[in-house]
Design an enzyme around this catalytic site. Structure first.
Site, short mmCIF file in Angstrom:
data_model
loop_
_atom_site.label_atom_id
_atom_site.label_comp_id
_atom_site.label_asym_id
_atom_site.label_seq_id
_atom_site.Cartn_x
_atom_site.Cartn_y
_atom_site.Cartn_z
N LYS A 13 0.84 -1.21 0.00
CA LYS A 13 0.00 0.00 0.00
C LYS A 13 0.87 1.26 0.00
O LYS A 13 0.67 2.17 -0.81
CB LYS A 13 -0.94 0.02 1.22
CG LYS A 13 -1.91 -1.16 1.27
CD LYS A 13 -2.82 -1.10 2.48
CE LYS A 13 -2.08 -1.21 3.81
NZ LYS A 13 -1.37 -2.49 4.02
N ARG A 88 -10.05 -0.38 8.69
CA ARG A 88 -9.60 -1.77 8.86
C ARG A 88 -10.66 -2.62 9.55
O ARG A 88 -10.46 -3.83 9.69
CB ARG A 88 -8.35 -1.78 9.72
CG ARG A 88 -7.04 -1.75 8.95
CD ARG A 88 -5.94 -1.85 9.97
NE ARG A 88 -4.68 -2.28 9.51
CZ ARG A 88 -3.65 -1.46 9.22
NH1 ARG A 88 -3.79 -0.17 9.27
NH2 ARG A 88 -2.49 -1.96 8.89
N ARG A 127 11.74 -4.80 4.97
CA ARG A 127 11.35 -3.40 4.71
C ARG A 127 12.24 -2.42 5.45
O ARG A 127 12.56 -2.62 6.61
CB ARG A 127 9.90 -3.23 5.17
CG ARG A 127 9.44 -1.79 5.18
CD ARG A 127 7.94 -1.67 5.10
NE ARG A 127 7.23 -2.16 6.27
CZ ARG A 127 5.90 -2.18 6.37
NH1 ARG A 127 5.15 -1.74 5.36
NH2 ARG A 127 5.31 -2.63 7.44
N ARG A 161 10.79 -0.60 10.96
CA ARG A 161 9.69 -0.42 11.89
C ARG A 161 9.78 -1.42 13.02
O ARG A 161 10.02 -2.60 12.79
CB ARG A 161 8.36 -0.56 11.14
CG ARG A 161 7.98 0.69 10.40
CD ARG A 161 6.80 0.50 9.50
NE ARG A 161 5.67 -0.18 10.13
CZ ARG A 161 4.48 -0.30 9.55
NH1 ARG A 161 4.27 0.24 8.35
NH2 ARG A 161 3.50 -0.94 10.15
N ARG A 172 0.09 -9.29 13.90
CA ARG A 172 -0.48 -8.28 12.99
C ARG A 172 -1.18 -8.94 11.82
O ARG A 172 -2.27 -8.55 11.43
CB ARG A 172 0.64 -7.39 12.42
CG ARG A 172 1.02 -6.26 13.31
CD ARG A 172 2.26 -5.58 12.77
NE ARG A 172 2.01 -4.84 11.56
CZ ARG A 172 2.96 -4.56 10.66
NH1 ARG A 172 4.18 -5.00 10.83
NH2 ARG A 172 2.66 -3.85 9.61
#
Ligand code: ADP
Ligand code: AMP
Length: 218
Positions: A13, A88, A127, A161, A172
């Site tokens: 996203k 969400r 990431r 992160r 998650r």
């Protein structure tokens, strides 16, 4: 264009949002980014959000809906907006409908980036993000062109992160997968849902997104 990006954590996203924002000049509204900024500044919101985010849980709806309402009321969204990571939950989807009705800024389309869940943990663990401009990279799939230098802004400092740690990622993904199908149904029923194949390379996903946006614009 008033848009929303849907997809599980790691679907791409943020990556596609950077490209959409560059091409269509609409503000990117990411609830995750807003929470991370608040956590970095240690505001009241940030301290509250951190207790949920660190466990891979969702921040409660009343908190999240409030920051989105405030953000969408700002004038820069009069030309359109790109929501990322919100809603969400079904309650958030209802809250968004009420907010956008009130502000007369209804959603024109929801782009769902569909990715096989098995590959998400791998995307999240690699990431890294530019500390200055927030551009997102991956150590294998999307490295910077010049090692250690952000393609977008030239910064040399990056971060990973906290919630991309394997312990948090597992929860998650579980939490988000459970919520995903009912939300897809919600937008499908309202004829707003467009699904693109997010398993392809980043530029190919963007081509698919552009095709969808061309149909929404007409
Ligand atoms: P999200 O915002 O949905 O959580 P990101 O855009 O941050 O996802 O992408 C998660 C990670 O996967 C990042 O490291 C990003 O560089 C990488 N990534 C994004 N899209 C792709 C893709 N199509 N193929 C491979 N890696 C991707
Ligand atoms: P993201 O950057 O979208 O992956 O979001 C990071 C974290 O912020 C999530 O795991 C949640 O804890 C929190 N968060 C972001 N958006 C929402 C939302 N719409 N509702 C609840 N929590 C959220």
């Amino acid at each position: 264009m008033n848009l929303m990006l849907m997809g599980l954590p790691g679907a791409g996203k943020g990556t596609q949002a950077e490209k959409i924002v560059d091409a269509y000049h609409i503000p990117h509204i990411s609830t995750g980014d807003m929470f991370r900024a608040a956590m970095a500044d240690q505001t009241e919101l940030g301290v509250k959000a951190k207790s949920f985010i660190d466990k891979g849980e969702l921040v409660p709806d009343d908190v999240t809906n409030g920051i989105v309402e405030e953000r969408l009321a700002q004038a820069d969204t009069n030309v359109g907006y790109l929501l990322d990571g919100f809603p969400r939950t079904l309650d958030q989807a209802d809250a968004l409908a009420a907010i956008t009705d009130k502000l007369n800024k209804p959603l024109d389309g929801v782009i769902n980036i569909d990715v096989d869940p098995e590959i998400l943990a791998d995307r999240l663990s690699g990431r890294f993000i530019c500390k200055n401009c927030g551009a997102t990279y991956h150590k294998l799939y999307h490295p910077t062109k010049v090692e250690g230098t952000c393609d977008r802004c030239g910064e040399h400092v990056f971060f990973q992160r906290e919630d991309d740690k394997p312990e948090t990622v597992k929860n998650r993904l579980k939490v988000n997968i459970e919520m995903n199908t009912p939300l897809l149904d919600y937008y499908e029923k309202r004829n707003l849902l467009y699904t693109v194949d997010g398993n392809q390379e980043i530029d190919d996903v963007f081509s698919a997104v552009q095709k969808v946006l061309d149909t929404i614009k007409d």
